[in-house]
Design a protein around this motif. Structure first.
Motif, mmCIF file in Angstrom:
data_model
loop_
_atom_site.group_PDB
_atom_site.id
_atom_site.type_symbol
_atom_site.label_atom_id
_atom_site.label_comp_id
_atom_site.label_asym_id
_atom_site.label_seq_id
_atom_site.Cartn_x
_atom_site.Cartn_y
_atom_site.Cartn_z
ATOM 1 N N VAL A 47 -8.667 9.389 2.830
ATOM 2 C CA VAL A 47 -9.033 8.676 4.067
ATOM 3 C C VAL A 47 -8.159 9.154 5.225
ATOM 4 C CG1 VAL A 47 -9.265 6.407 5.145
ATOM 5 C CG2 VAL A 47 -9.761 6.667 2.698
ATOM 6 N N ARG A 48 -6.901 9.427 4.913
ATOM 7 C CA ARG A 48 -5.970 9.909 5.940
ATOM 8 C C ARG A 48 -6.505 11.191 6.587
ATOM 9 N NH1 ARG A 48 -2.771 7.445 9.010
ATOM 10 N NH2 ARG A 48 -4.708 8.015 10.056
ATOM 11 N N VAL A 49 -7.035 12.085 5.748
ATOM 12 C CA VAL A 49 -7.579 13.363 6.232
ATOM 13 C C VAL A 49 -8.873 13.125 7.039
ATOM 14 C CG1 VAL A 49 -8.603 15.553 5.476
ATOM 15 C CG2 VAL A 49 -6.539 14.662 4.336
ATOM 16 N N ARG A 50 -9.668 12.161 6.577
ATOM 17 C CA ARG A 50 -10.959 11.901 7.246
ATOM 18 C C ARG A 50 -10.775 11.225 8.599
ATOM 19 N NH1 ARG A 50 -15.226 9.155 3.130
ATOM 20 N NH2 ARG A 50 -16.533 9.226 5.013
ATOM 21 N N MET A 51 -9.675 10.511 8.751
ATOM 22 C CA MET A 51 -9.485 9.734 9.988
ATOM 23 C C MET A 51 -8.115 9.980 10.610
ATOM 24 S SD MET A 51 -11.541 6.229 9.328
ATOM 25 C CE MET A 51 -11.531 5.928 11.073
ATOM 26 N N PRO A 52 -7.864 11.241 10.999
ATOM 27 C CA PRO A 52 -6.555 11.552 11.588
ATOM 28 C C PRO A 52 -6.338 10.781 12.883
ATOM 29 C CG PRO A 52 -8.103 13.357 11.950
ATOM 30 C CD PRO A 52 -8.790 12.381 11.050
ATOM 31 N N GLY A 53 -5.135 10.295 13.061
ATOM 32 C CA GLY A 53 -4.801 9.640 14.332
ATOM 33 C C GLY A 53 -5.298 8.210 14.433
ATOM 34 N N LYS A 54 -5.997 7.740 13.383
ATOM 35 C CA LYS A 54 -6.464 6.342 13.380
ATOM 36 C C LYS A 54 -5.507 5.505 12.510
ATOM 37 C CE LYS A 54 -10.358 7.171 15.625
ATOM 38 N NZ LYS A 54 -10.731 6.529 16.898
ATOM 39 N N ILE A 55 -5.607 4.184 12.607
ATOM 40 C CA ILE A 55 -4.745 3.312 11.812
ATOM 41 C C ILE A 55 -5.255 3.291 10.372
ATOM 42 C CG2 ILE A 55 -3.967 0.923 11.484
ATOM 43 C CD1 ILE A 55 -4.312 0.591 14.570
ATOM 44 N N LEU A 56 -4.357 3.534 9.427
ATOM 45 C CA LEU A 56 -4.718 3.485 8.002
ATOM 46 C C LEU A 56 -3.871 2.412 7.322
ATOM 47 C CD1 LEU A 56 -6.015 4.454 5.342
ATOM 48 C CD2 LEU A 56 -4.242 6.256 5.265
ATOM 49 N N GLY A 57 -4.550 1.395 6.794
ATOM 50 C CA GLY A 57 -3.866 0.328 6.050
ATOM 51 C C GLY A 57 -4.209 0.443 4.583
ATOM 52 N N VAL A 58 -3.231 0.114 3.733
ATOM 53 C CA VAL A 58 -3.439 0.197 2.282
ATOM 54 C C VAL A 58 -2.924 -1.075 1.613
ATOM 55 C CG1 VAL A 58 -2.925 1.514 0.169
ATOM 56 C CG2 VAL A 58 -3.176 2.715 2.344
ATOM 57 N N SER A 59 -3.739 -1.646 0.703
ATOM 58 C CA SER A 59 -3.290 -2.814 -0.071
ATOM 59 C C SER A 59 -2.422 -2.340 -1.226
ATOM 60 C CB SER A 59 -4.481 -3.545 -0.700
ATOM 61 O OG SER A 59 -5.517 -3.677 0.191
ATOM 62 N N VAL A 60 -1.311 -3.021 -1.461
ATOM 63 C CA VAL A 60 -0.427 -2.630 -2.564
ATOM 64 C C VAL A 60 -0.007 -3.861 -3.363
ATOM 65 C CG1 VAL A 60 0.493 -0.601 -1.367
ATOM 66 C CG2 VAL A 60 1.632 -2.815 -1.120
ATOM 67 N N HIS A 61 0.252 -3.666 -4.656
ATOM 68 C CA HIS A 61 0.688 -4.781 -5.519
ATOM 69 C C HIS A 61 1.916 -4.390 -6.347
ATOM 70 C CE1 HIS A 61 -3.708 -5.054 -4.905
ATOM 71 N NE2 HIS A 61 -3.450 -6.309 -4.660
ATOM 72 N N THR A 62 2.272 -3.090 -6.340
ATOM 73 C CA THR A 62 3.438 -2.638 -7.124
ATOM 74 C C THR A 62 4.250 -1.654 -6.281
ATOM 75 O OG1 THR A 62 2.343 -0.657 -7.979
ATOM 76 C CG2 THR A 62 2.026 -2.723 -9.236
ATOM 77 N N SER A 63 5.482 -1.424 -6.701
ATOM 78 C CA SER A 63 6.356 -0.466 -6.002
ATOM 79 C C SER A 63 5.761 0.936 -6.038
ATOM 80 C CB SER A 63 7.742 -0.463 -6.640
ATOM 81 O OG SER A 63 8.324 -1.745 -6.507
#
Ligand SMILES: Nc1nc(C(F)(F)F)ncc1COP(=O)(O)OP(=O)(O)O
Ligand SMILES: [Mg+2]
Length: 210
Positions: free
Chosen positions: A99-115
């Motif tokens: 997704v980072r590559v598909r949307m350069p310069g846009k805000i990327l948020g990621v859900s996380v549950h572990t280190s």
């Protein structure tokens, strides 16, 4: 990314609004002063096809009117089509590094549950991470059990530079504790979308989180 956009991060789909007009709910929340909006149209009763895209554009136009970032949940193709301000993906969605590559310069948020997921999100170039569910949530049928604030506190301590928003069962009563644990902000669905007075509730929450 300016961490302050996470202060009061409203997440909503038409499925969260009961009989209320979702666009009216969103505009009331924007008038109240939400700092960010996530378009999360999924699950039973969610709009489909052309209606889904038309509704997404209407939400995006309202966010533009109030100068608030418009983030799309899950649907990277929609985010690209609308040129959204960003996209949010979880562990079961498209890989964050893609997704980072598909949307350069846009805000990327990621859900996380572990280190481990935090490390992967950082390596993928996430601009912020969503940590939760902090408390029991009614807004996500397949949510993991409530994790409380311990994991959030741990990540805030280990990664002080990483923008972090807490999510899951957050209300006027418990929002302060999430901020005191070190989160940059709180993400809320039901406590705003199902409030009697949406604008007033947002203003009350802003007094707590700012
Ligand atoms: N949508 C979300 N937004 C956030 C945010 F950080 F923005 F608060 N954090 C976590 C989630 C949950 O994301 P995910 O695990 O993919 O489930 P779903 O796609 O059903 O929401
Ligand atoms: Mg998702």
């Amino acid at each position: 990314m300016n961490r302050n956009i996470l202060n009061l991060y409203f997440i909503m789909g038409s499925q969260n609004c009961g009989n209320a007009d979702p666009l009216h709910v969103l505009e009331s929340a924007l008038k109240g002063g939400i700092s960010c909006f996530q378009f999360r149209e999924k699950g039973e009763g969610a709009r489909q096809g052309e209606d889904y895209i038309k509704y997404a554009r209407s939400c995006q136009n309202l966010c533009k009117k109030y100068g608030v970032p418009f983030i799309v949940n899950d649907d990277v193709r929609l985010a690209e089509e609308l040129q959204a301000d960003g996209v949010h993906v979880g562990q079961d969605d498209e890989l964050a590094q893609h997704v980072r590559v598909r949307m350069p310069g846009k805000i990327l948020g990621v859900s996380v549950h572990t280190s481990e997921e935090v490390v992967s999100a950082i390596q993928a170039g996430a601009d912020y991470i969503g940590v939760g569910p902090i408390y029991e949530t009614k807004s996500k049928a397949d949510a993991k059990p409530a994790a409380g604030l311990s994991f959030l506190t741990k990540i805030v301590t280990e990664y002080p530079e990483l923008p972090i928003v807490g999510i899951g069962g957050i209300t006027i009563e418990n929002a302060k504790r999430v901020i005191e644990a070190g989160a940059d902000g709180v993400s809320i669905i039901s406590a705003i979308s199902q409030a009697e007075d949406v604008q007033g509730t947002v203003k009350q929450l802003l007094n707590i989180v700012k």
